[in-house]
Design a protein around this motif. Sequence first.
Motif, PDB file in Angstrom:
ATOM      1  N   GLU A  18       0.823  -1.210   0.000  1.00  0.00           N
ATOM      2  CA  GLU A  18       0.000   0.000   0.000  1.00  0.00           C
ATOM      3  C   GLU A  18       0.857   1.260   0.000  1.00  0.00           C
ATOM      4  OE1 GLU A  18      -3.038   0.081   3.010  1.00  0.00           O
ATOM      5  OE2 GLU A  18      -3.661  -1.952   2.528  1.00  0.00           O
ATOM      6  N   ASN A  19       2.068   1.166   0.551  1.00  0.00           N
ATOM      7  CA  ASN A  19       3.007   2.284   0.557  1.00  0.00           C
ATOM      8  C   ASN A  19       2.390   3.544   1.169  1.00  0.00           C
ATOM      9  OD1 ASN A  19       5.650   3.062   0.004  1.00  0.00           O
ATOM     10  ND2 ASN A  19       5.066   4.069  -1.887  1.00  0.00           N
ATOM     11  N   ASN A  20       1.623   3.345   2.239  1.00  0.00           N
ATOM     12  CA  ASN A  20       0.920   4.441   2.900  1.00  0.00           C
ATOM     13  C   ASN A  20       1.165   4.328   4.405  1.00  0.00           C
ATOM     14  OD1 ASN A  20      -0.874   6.238   4.043  1.00  0.00           O
ATOM     15  ND2 ASN A  20      -2.670   5.433   2.996  1.00  0.00           N
ATOM     16  N   ALA A  21       1.904   5.269   4.961  1.00  0.00           N
ATOM     17  CA  ALA A  21       2.260   5.215   6.379  1.00  0.00           C
ATOM     18  C   ALA A  21       1.039   5.319   7.292  1.00  0.00           C
ATOM     19  CB  ALA A  21       3.255   6.320   6.715  1.00  0.00           C
ATOM     20  N   LYS A  22      -0.089   5.808   6.764  1.00  0.00           N
ATOM     21  CA  LYS A  22      -1.287   5.944   7.588  1.00  0.00           C
ATOM     22  C   LYS A  22      -2.155   4.684   7.588  1.00  0.00           C
ATOM     23  CE  LYS A  22      -1.470  10.914   7.297  1.00  0.00           C
ATOM     24  NZ  LYS A  22      -2.266  12.091   7.038  1.00  0.00           N
ATOM     25  N   ALA A  23      -1.868   3.746   6.699  1.00  0.00           N
ATOM     26  CA  ALA A  23      -2.637   2.500   6.651  1.00  0.00           C
ATOM     27  C   ALA A  23      -2.272   1.631   7.858  1.00  0.00           C
ATOM     28  CB  ALA A  23      -2.348   1.741   5.363  1.00  0.00           C
ATOM     29  N   THR A  24      -3.281   1.054   8.482  1.00  0.00           N
ATOM     30  CA  THR A  24      -3.047   0.186   9.647  1.00  0.00           C
ATOM     31  C   THR A  24      -3.868  -1.089   9.508  1.00  0.00           C
ATOM     32  OG1 THR A  24      -4.842   1.154  10.931  1.00  0.00           O
ATOM     33  CG2 THR A  24      -2.661   2.142  11.200  1.00  0.00           C
ATOM     34  N   TYR A  25      -3.496  -2.071  10.295  1.00  0.00           N
ATOM     35  CA  TYR A  25      -4.261  -3.313  10.374  1.00  0.00           C
ATOM     36  C   TYR A  25      -4.306  -3.758  11.824  1.00  0.00           C
ATOM     37  CZ  TYR A  25      -6.196  -7.828   9.299  1.00  0.00           C
ATOM     38  OH  TYR A  25      -7.028  -8.915   9.245  1.00  0.00           O
ATOM     39  N   ASN A  26      -5.503  -4.096  12.287  1.00  0.00           N
ATOM     40  CA  ASN A  26      -5.686  -4.610  13.647  1.00  0.00           C
ATOM     41  C   ASN A  26      -5.702  -6.128  13.627  1.00  0.00           C
ATOM     42  OD1 ASN A  26      -5.981  -2.076  14.869  1.00  0.00           O
ATOM     43  ND2 ASN A  26      -8.153  -2.031  14.397  1.00  0.00           N
ATOM     44  N   PHE A  27      -4.921  -6.723  14.484  1.00  0.00           N
ATOM     45  CA  PHE A  27      -4.966  -8.167  14.690  1.00  0.00           C
ATOM     46  C   PHE A  27      -5.763  -8.398  15.964  1.00  0.00           C
ATOM     47  CE2 PHE A  27      -1.298  -7.693  11.964  1.00  0.00           C
ATOM     48  CZ  PHE A  27      -1.438  -8.756  11.094  1.00  0.00           C
ATOM     49  N   VAL A  33      -8.820  -6.275  20.059  1.00  0.00           N
ATOM     50  CA  VAL A  33      -7.577  -5.919  19.370  1.00  0.00           C
ATOM     51  C   VAL A  33      -6.379  -6.286  20.246  1.00  0.00           C
ATOM     52  CG1 VAL A  33      -6.196  -4.025  18.423  1.00  0.00           C
ATOM     53  CG2 VAL A  33      -8.672  -4.059  18.056  1.00  0.00           C
ATOM     54  N   GLN A  34      -5.456  -7.054  19.672  1.00  0.00           N
ATOM     55  CA  GLN A  34      -4.240  -7.451  20.378  1.00  0.00           C
ATOM     56  C   GLN A  34      -3.062  -6.553  20.004  1.00  0.00           C
ATOM     57  OE1 GLN A  34      -4.297 -10.039  22.743  1.00  0.00           O
ATOM     58  NE2 GLN A  34      -6.461  -9.691  22.339  1.00  0.00           N
ATOM     59  N   LEU A  35      -3.041  -6.112  18.726  1.00  0.00           N
ATOM     60  CA  LEU A  35      -2.023  -5.183  18.273  1.00  0.00           C
ATOM     61  C   LEU A  35      -2.478  -4.536  16.975  1.00  0.00           C
ATOM     62  CD1 LEU A  35       0.990  -6.945  16.612  1.00  0.00           C
ATOM     63  CD2 LEU A  35      -0.867  -8.259  17.524  1.00  0.00           C
ATOM     64  N   SER A  47       5.511  -0.418  12.604  1.00  0.00           N
ATOM     65  CA  SER A  47       5.202   0.153  13.901  1.00  0.00           C
ATOM     66  C   SER A  47       4.082  -0.698  14.505  1.00  0.00           C
ATOM     67  CB  SER A  47       4.750   1.598  13.737  1.00  0.00           C
ATOM     68  OG  SER A  47       4.414   2.145  14.979  1.00  0.00           O
ATOM     69  N   VAL A  48       4.337  -1.228  15.682  1.00  0.00           N
ATOM     70  CA  VAL A  48       3.372  -2.091  16.349  1.00  0.00           C
ATOM     71  C   VAL A  48       2.911  -1.412  17.624  1.00  0.00           C
ATOM     72  CG1 VAL A  48       3.015  -4.339  17.444  1.00  0.00           C
ATOM     73  CG2 VAL A  48       4.437  -4.167  15.391  1.00  0.00           C
ATOM     74  N   GLN A  53      -0.292   0.052  25.761  1.00  0.00           N
ATOM     75  CA  GLN A  53       0.946   0.831  25.747  1.00  0.00           C
ATOM     76  C   GLN A  53       0.750   2.080  24.907  1.00  0.00           C
ATOM     77  OE1 GLN A  53       4.142  -1.538  24.250  1.00  0.00           O
ATOM     78  NE2 GLN A  53       4.304  -2.780  26.080  1.00  0.00           N
ATOM     79  N   LYS A  54       1.283   3.179  25.368  1.00  0.00           N
ATOM     80  CA  LYS A  54       1.145   4.434  24.625  1.00  0.00           C
ATOM     81  C   LYS A  54       2.133   4.520  23.471  1.00  0.00           C
ATOM     82  CE  LYS A  54      -0.833   6.976  28.366  1.00  0.00           C
ATOM     83  NZ  LYS A  54      -1.334   8.274  28.683  1.00  0.00           N
ATOM     84  N   GLN A  55       3.346   4.052  23.677  1.00  0.00           N
ATOM     85  CA  GLN A  55       4.379   4.141  22.661  1.00  0.00           C
ATOM     86  C   GLN A  55       4.411   2.887  21.782  1.00  0.00           C
ATOM     87  OE1 GLN A  55       6.090   6.684  21.859  1.00  0.00           O
ATOM     88  NE2 GLN A  55       5.713   7.989  23.611  1.00  0.00           N
ATOM     89  N   PRO A  56       4.412   3.066  20.466  1.00  0.00           N
ATOM     90  CA  PRO A  56       4.533   1.904  19.582  1.00  0.00           C
ATOM     91  C   PRO A  56       5.958   1.345  19.615  1.00  0.00           C
ATOM     92  CG  PRO A  56       4.435   3.916  18.301  1.00  0.00           C
ATOM     93  CD  PRO A  56       4.238   4.308  19.729  1.00  0.00           C
TER      94      PRO A  56
END
Length: 77
Positions: A18-27, A33-35, A47-48, A53-56
């Motif tokens: 996707e080459n998009n830093a804003k795209a995310t996926y929830n597992f 949601v685990q991550l 980035s996980v 946790q506040k910090q990825p």
Amino acid sequence: MKSHLATILDRLLKLVEENNAKATYNFEREGEVQLTVSFDPEAQAFSVKYPKQKQPVEFDSIDLVAIEAYELVFDEE
């Protein structure tokens, strides 16, 4: 039959493509949601973010992200 790990890797590869830093996926596990994973094309790193946790956490290996997702979603403790 496709393995769970192969399915996770497929999803991570789609994030890279996707080459998009804003795209995310929830597992998720049992609807929780685990991550959340995103991929930064400039840094070539994943980035996980964990729900409590506040910090990825940054990973530069797709294999390590896949193993982390597998353990959180499919491992029975």
